[in-house]
Design an enzyme around this catalytic site. Structure first.
Site, short mmCIF file in Angstrom:
data_model
loop_
_atom_site.label_atom_id
_atom_site.label_comp_id
_atom_site.label_asym_id
_atom_site.label_seq_id
_atom_site.Cartn_x
_atom_site.Cartn_y
_atom_site.Cartn_z
N ARG A 1 54.38 -10.22 37.31
CA ARG A 1 52.91 -9.80 38.49
C ARG A 1 53.52 -8.15 38.49
O ARG A 1 53.14 -8.20 39.80
CB ARG A 1 52.95 -10.86 39.21
CG ARG A 1 52.59 -11.54 38.43
CD ARG A 1 51.60 -12.21 38.55
NE ARG A 1 50.50 -13.44 37.56
CZ ARG A 1 49.84 -14.33 38.41
NH1 ARG A 1 49.74 -14.00 39.16
NH2 ARG A 1 50.03 -15.06 37.47
N ASP B 1 45.82 -12.00 30.66
CA ASP B 1 46.47 -12.71 31.24
C ASP B 1 45.96 -13.91 30.35
O ASP B 1 46.10 -13.52 29.16
CB ASP B 1 45.26 -13.20 32.32
CG ASP B 1 45.80 -14.29 33.49
OD1 ASP B 1 46.31 -14.23 34.08
OD2 ASP B 1 44.94 -15.57 32.88
N TYR C 1 45.85 -26.07 32.03
CA TYR C 1 43.89 -25.24 32.21
C TYR C 1 43.17 -25.82 31.52
O TYR C 1 41.41 -26.14 32.08
CB TYR C 1 44.42 -23.79 32.33
CG TYR C 1 45.28 -23.20 33.04
CD1 TYR C 1 44.55 -22.86 34.65
CD2 TYR C 1 46.48 -22.82 32.83
CE1 TYR C 1 45.58 -22.35 34.90
CE2 TYR C 1 47.44 -22.45 34.21
CZ TYR C 1 46.92 -21.90 35.12
OH TYR C 1 47.53 -21.85 36.44
N ARG D 1 41.00 -1.62 39.80
CA ARG D 1 40.15 -3.41 38.61
C ARG D 1 38.91 -3.74 39.14
O ARG D 1 37.88 -3.24 38.98
CB ARG D 1 40.87 -4.61 40.05
CG ARG D 1 40.34 -5.62 39.18
CD ARG D 1 40.24 -7.07 40.01
NE ARG D 1 40.88 -7.11 41.87
CZ ARG D 1 40.90 -8.22 42.59
NH1 ARG D 1 41.29 -8.99 42.11
NH2 ARG D 1 40.63 -7.77 43.96
N ARG E 1 47.52 -7.04 42.86
CA ARG E 1 47.18 -6.64 43.88
C ARG E 1 48.00 -5.58 45.31
O ARG E 1 47.10 -5.50 45.81
CB ARG E 1 46.19 -7.55 44.33
CG ARG E 1 45.31 -8.03 43.84
CD ARG E 1 44.49 -9.66 44.11
NE ARG E 1 45.62 -10.26 44.23
CZ ARG E 1 45.27 -11.93 43.96
NH1 ARG E 1 44.31 -12.08 45.81
NH2 ARG E 1 45.62 -12.75 44.15
O1 1CP Z 1 52.23 -7.85 35.83
C1 1CP Z 1 52.64 -8.87 35.01
O2 1CP Z 1 52.97 -9.27 35.12
C2 1CP Z 1 51.41 -8.75 34.10
C3 1CP Z 1 50.01 -9.13 34.17
C4 1CP Z 1 50.17 -10.68 33.98
C5 1CP Z 1 50.80 -12.08 33.05
C6 1CP Z 1 51.83 -11.72 32.31
C7 1CP Z 1 48.92 -11.44 34.77
C8 1CP Z 1 47.86 -10.51 35.63
N1 1CP Z 1 48.66 -12.44 34.65
C9 1CP Z 1 50.25 -13.24 33.57
C10 1CP Z 1 50.23 -14.88 33.30
C11 1CP Z 1 49.90 -15.92 33.91
N2 1CP Z 1 48.46 -16.17 34.25
C12 1CP Z 1 50.63 -16.76 34.03
C13 1CP Z 1 51.92 -16.45 33.95
C14 1CP Z 1 52.96 -16.00 35.35
C15 1CP Z 1 53.19 -16.67 36.02
O3 1CP Z 1 53.06 -17.58 36.23
O4 1CP Z 1 53.15 -16.00 36.96
C16 1CP Z 1 49.50 -17.65 34.97
C17 1CP Z 1 50.09 -19.28 35.34
C18 1CP Z 1 48.47 -16.78 35.06
C19 1CP Z 1 46.48 -18.41 35.22
C20 1CP Z 1 46.22 -16.98 36.61
N3 1CP Z 1 45.90 -16.20 36.31
C21 1CP Z 1 46.13 -17.12 37.89
C22 1CP Z 1 47.15 -18.53 38.54
C23 1CP Z 1 46.29 -19.66 38.93
C24 1CP Z 1 46.65 -20.60 39.42
O5 1CP Z 1 46.56 -21.32 38.69
O6 1CP Z 1 47.05 -20.59 40.30
C25 1CP Z 1 45.76 -16.29 38.32
C26 1CP Z 1 45.99 -16.05 40.10
C27 1CP Z 1 45.44 -15.08 37.66
C28 1CP Z 1 44.43 -14.05 37.88
C29 1CP Z 1 45.83 -12.78 37.36
N4 1CP Z 1 47.11 -12.76 36.44
C30 1CP Z 1 46.84 -11.29 36.70
C31 1CP Z 1 46.76 -10.68 38.57
C32 1CP Z 1 47.09 -9.66 38.48
C33 1CP Z 1 45.72 -11.65 38.64
C34 1CP Z 1 44.87 -11.52 40.11
C35 1CP Z 1 44.26 -11.61 39.89
C36 1CP Z 1 43.43 -10.22 40.58
O7 1CP Z 1 43.63 -10.57 41.98
O8 1CP Z 1 43.44 -9.07 40.08
#
Ligand code: 1CP
Length: 338
Positions: A21, A71, A147, A34, A25
């Site tokens: 990640r 994502d 999910y 974004r 943000r």
């Molecule tokens: O920078 C990076 O790592 C690349 C981008 C990336 C990756 C690899 C994002 C962007 N998401 C992910 C994978 C991801 N998405 C995972 C596996 C990794 C981990 O465990 O952290 C999971 C579980 C998700 C699902 C997801 N997407 C969640 C979690 C929801 C929950 O169950 O609590 C969330 C909040 C997102 C949105 C998301 N994805 C990525 C970002 C930067 C965001 C936040 C969105 C934003 O507010 O801009």
């Protein structure tokens, strides 16, 4: 590429580092891009802006690898499930998968609808310096299934686990369908230009050992074998989060094991360090405080001695972590001599 050499256990001049990640943000540049895209999903679907965001941590932090900005949930979305991201609430699917009828409606060929991801990869690879790696990724079948069945993130995963214990065949059918989609998806990412792939099994710890090995890790191994047999030059990284209790049961055709922050790295090294290169595992919250951060990093580096190790966090960057410290951390790791 130092990162790729390290994935294959070759000697490198310093320990390569990147952060899960790392685009997100905590970077004002990310928030700005974004906003330009409108919302999170529009950003994922806009190759020019997604590529910009992918490259930001390379320019700002100086990490050794970029990870594709996307994502894990775009795959179930393109399998036919309507997805929304809501501020403060996270991702949500409008419908959930509960019955054979739901399962039949899911597509087998979602990889054909993910061109925005492949375009982001091609565009990013063109702009990325030749010595930096680009990592592609997908969610693991188990994590995606939670999910798809729960419709959103869950604390208990009770609906998914109820199906697991009462109708295992149904869950296996769903996991097989997801696995089929993911093999083609990762292969398409490789053809578009990624240099390594990572499978995120973020919710592995929801299951007891025997259930995880059968419903979780088995499908990760199938995807890893598929990739390794066709693309031996592409490192495969697995990240099953929270399974430190049975590391001795971990095997399979992959190159790098991602160690989460709750697993003592010393134990991972003893049990898996000869078989796999280890990636990890600084507790992300240490980044709040410079001294705690550098102490934690030093312990990890001293233990691994620059061998068969890629530095990373033990889970993702949080939105309010100070970027100045993240920059210092990358510098510290690059300067460290053993
Ligand atoms: O920078 C990076 O790592 C690349 C981008 C990336 C990756 C690899 C994002 C962007 N998401 C992910 C994978 C991801 N998405 C995972 C596996 C990794 C981990 O465990 O952290 C999971 C579980 C998700 C699902 C997801 N997407 C969640 C979690 C929801 C929950 O169950 O609590 C969330 C909040 C997102 C949105 C998301 N994805 C990525 C970002 C930067 C965001 C936040 C969105 C934003 O507010 O801009």
């Amino acid at each position: 590429m130092i990162f790729i050499d390290a994935c294959f256990g070759k000697e490198t001049p310093y320990t390569p580092v990147w952060f899960m990640r790392q685009a997100g943000r905590y970077l004002s540049e990310y928030r700005e891009t974004r906003k330009q895209a409108g919302d999170f999903l529009s950003l994922c679907k806009n190759p020019k802006l997604a590529s910009e965001v992918t490259l930001q941590p390379i320019d700002i932090l100086g990490v050794d690898a970029a990870i594709l900005f996307s994502d894990i949930l775009v795959v179930p979305m393109e399998m036919g499930m309507e997805l929304g991201f809501f501020t403060g609430e996270g991702p949500k699917f409008t419908q959930t998968i509960q019955s054979d009828k739901d399962l039949k409606q899911l597509r087998q060929d979602s990889h054909l609808s993910l061109n925005y991801v492949y375009d982001t990869i091609t565009m990013t690879r063109q702009k990325l310096a030749k010595d930096k790696a680009l990592i592609g990724f997908c969610g693991a079948p188990w994590t995606l299934a939670t999910y798809m069945i729960e419709g959103q993130g869950s604390k208990t995963y009770n609906q998914t686990k109820k199906i697991l214990y009462s109708n295992a065949q149904f869950l296996h059918n769903l996991l097989e369908l997801i696995t089929h989609n993911l093999k083609n998806y990762l292969e398409s990412q490789i053809k578009a230009g990624v240099n390594a792939v990572m499978i995120f099994d973020s919710w592995a710890a929801a299951l007891e050992e025997s259930a995880y090995l059968e419903f979780g890790f088995e499908y990760c191994k199938q995807i890893a074998s598929f990739i390794k047999q066709k693309y031996p030059e592409i490192p495969v990284i697995l990240f099953p989060k929270g399974i430190s209790g049975y590391l001795d049961k971990i095997d399979g055709e992959f190159d790098v094991f991602g160690v989460d922050w709750s697993t003592p790295l010393k134990i991972a090294k003893e049990k898996l360090g000869d078989k796999y290169v280890l990636q990890g595992n600084l507790e992300p919250c240490r980044i709040y405080d410079e001294k705690s951060m550098l102490e934690g990093a030093k312990d990890i580096l001293d233990l691994m001695q620059g061998k068969r190790h890629i530095f990373n966090l033990g889970h993702g960057m949080l939105p309010d972590l100070p970027r100045e410290n993240a920059i210092k951390l990358v510098d510290f790791i690059h300067q460290y001599r053993f």
